[in-house]
Scaffold this motif. Sequence first.
Motif, mmCIF file in Angstrom:
data_model
loop_
_atom_site.group_PDB
_atom_site.id
_atom_site.type_symbol
_atom_site.label_atom_id
_atom_site.label_comp_id
_atom_site.label_asym_id
_atom_site.label_seq_id
_atom_site.Cartn_x
_atom_site.Cartn_y
_atom_site.Cartn_z
ATOM 1 N N ALA A 166 -2.059 1.414 12.451
ATOM 2 C CA ALA A 166 -2.394 0.583 13.613
ATOM 3 C C ALA A 166 -1.848 -0.831 13.427
ATOM 4 O O ALA A 166 -1.302 -1.429 14.367
ATOM 5 N N PHE A 167 -1.970 -1.361 12.223
ATOM 6 C CA PHE A 167 -1.437 -2.694 11.931
ATOM 7 C C PHE A 167 0.079 -2.711 12.105
ATOM 8 O O PHE A 167 0.641 -3.640 12.690
ATOM 9 N N GLU A 168 0.750 -1.684 11.610
ATOM 10 C CA GLU A 168 2.205 -1.602 11.758
ATOM 11 C C GLU A 168 2.614 -1.534 13.228
ATOM 12 O O GLU A 168 3.638 -2.094 13.618
ATOM 13 N N VAL A 176 -3.554 5.998 16.316
ATOM 14 C CA VAL A 176 -3.443 4.538 16.382
ATOM 15 C C VAL A 176 -4.360 4.015 17.480
ATOM 16 O O VAL A 176 -5.086 3.039 17.297
ATOM 17 N N ARG A 177 -4.373 4.676 18.629
ATOM 18 C CA ARG A 177 -5.238 4.280 19.738
ATOM 19 C C ARG A 177 -6.716 4.317 19.322
ATOM 20 O O ARG A 177 -7.476 3.402 19.597
ATOM 21 N N LYS A 178 -7.112 5.372 18.608
ATOM 22 C CA LYS A 178 -8.503 5.510 18.157
ATOM 23 C C LYS A 178 -8.866 4.428 17.147
ATOM 24 O O LYS A 178 -9.947 3.856 17.191
ATOM 25 N N THR A 179 -7.960 4.164 16.224
ATOM 26 C CA THR A 179 -8.220 3.128 15.216
ATOM 27 C C THR A 179 -8.367 1.767 15.874
ATOM 28 O O THR A 179 -9.297 1.013 15.564
ATOM 29 N N LEU A 180 -7.462 1.445 16.789
ATOM 30 C CA LEU A 180 -7.551 0.154 17.475
ATOM 31 C C LEU A 180 -8.825 0.058 18.302
ATOM 32 O O LEU A 180 -9.495 -0.977 18.301
ATOM 33 N N LEU A 208 0.838 -1.197 0.000
ATOM 34 C CA LEU A 208 0.000 0.000 0.000
ATOM 35 C C LEU A 208 0.873 1.246 0.000
ATOM 36 O O LEU A 208 1.783 1.376 0.805
ATOM 37 N N LEU A 209 0.594 2.155 -0.907
ATOM 38 C CA LEU A 209 1.413 3.354 -1.034
ATOM 39 C C LEU A 209 0.943 4.480 -0.117
ATOM 40 O O LEU A 209 1.640 5.467 0.074
ATOM 41 N N VAL A 210 -0.227 4.340 0.462
ATOM 42 C CA VAL A 210 -0.793 5.372 1.310
ATOM 43 C C VAL A 210 -0.813 4.886 2.763
ATOM 44 O O VAL A 210 -0.958 3.692 3.022
ATOM 45 N N ASP A 211 -0.617 5.813 3.699
ATOM 46 C CA ASP A 211 -0.675 5.471 5.112
ATOM 47 C C ASP A 211 -2.061 5.778 5.655
ATOM 48 O O ASP A 211 -2.402 6.936 5.898
ATOM 49 N N THR A 212 -2.869 4.751 5.793
ATOM 50 C CA THR A 212 -4.199 4.906 6.377
ATOM 51 C C THR A 212 -4.097 4.685 7.884
ATOM 52 O O THR A 212 -3.124 4.085 8.358
ATOM 53 N N PRO A 213 -5.083 5.135 8.650
ATOM 54 C CA PRO A 213 -5.056 4.867 10.098
ATOM 55 C C PRO A 213 -4.989 3.370 10.396
ATOM 56 O O PRO A 213 -4.295 2.945 11.318
ATOM 57 N N GLU A 214 -5.673 2.582 9.596
ATOM 58 C CA GLU A 214 -5.654 1.131 9.803
ATOM 59 C C GLU A 214 -4.279 0.542 9.529
ATOM 60 O O GLU A 214 -3.808 -0.337 10.246
#
Length: 122
Positions: A43-45, A99-103, A34-40
């Motif tokens: 969070a996965f990283e 990241v906290r919000k996404t999780l 994926l070339l874009v950094d999404t909140p998901e």
Amino acid sequence: SEDGDFLVYRFTGSPLYEALRTCIESTLIVSNGLLVDTPEKLAFEFIVRVIRWVEDLTRSLTEQRLHEELSAGKIVLPVREAKRLSHLGRFIFDVPDHVRKTLSSHKIYISKHKQSEHLSVL
């Protein structure tokens, strides 16, 4: 010892953990593409970094026998490794809000107790 009495061995030695690792590794292949950094993705990283840190901790542990005739021993984390892991693990306590919000939107909640930095050498 490595028979599962120690929490980190019970965690990393379980079949469920191996299934988790397999899923993470296959998802990581897609995520890296994926070339874009999404909140998901961020969070996965973060989760991947935590898993790798736990595995690094597990590999760093050694068992020292208290006496050659006894089968029991103590689990030891060498000083150099403890310092290295302490430094590398700081990210676990500084979780970015996004990241906290996404999780938490996926029902994964992160909480922490007040921490102090103290490394005892025995």
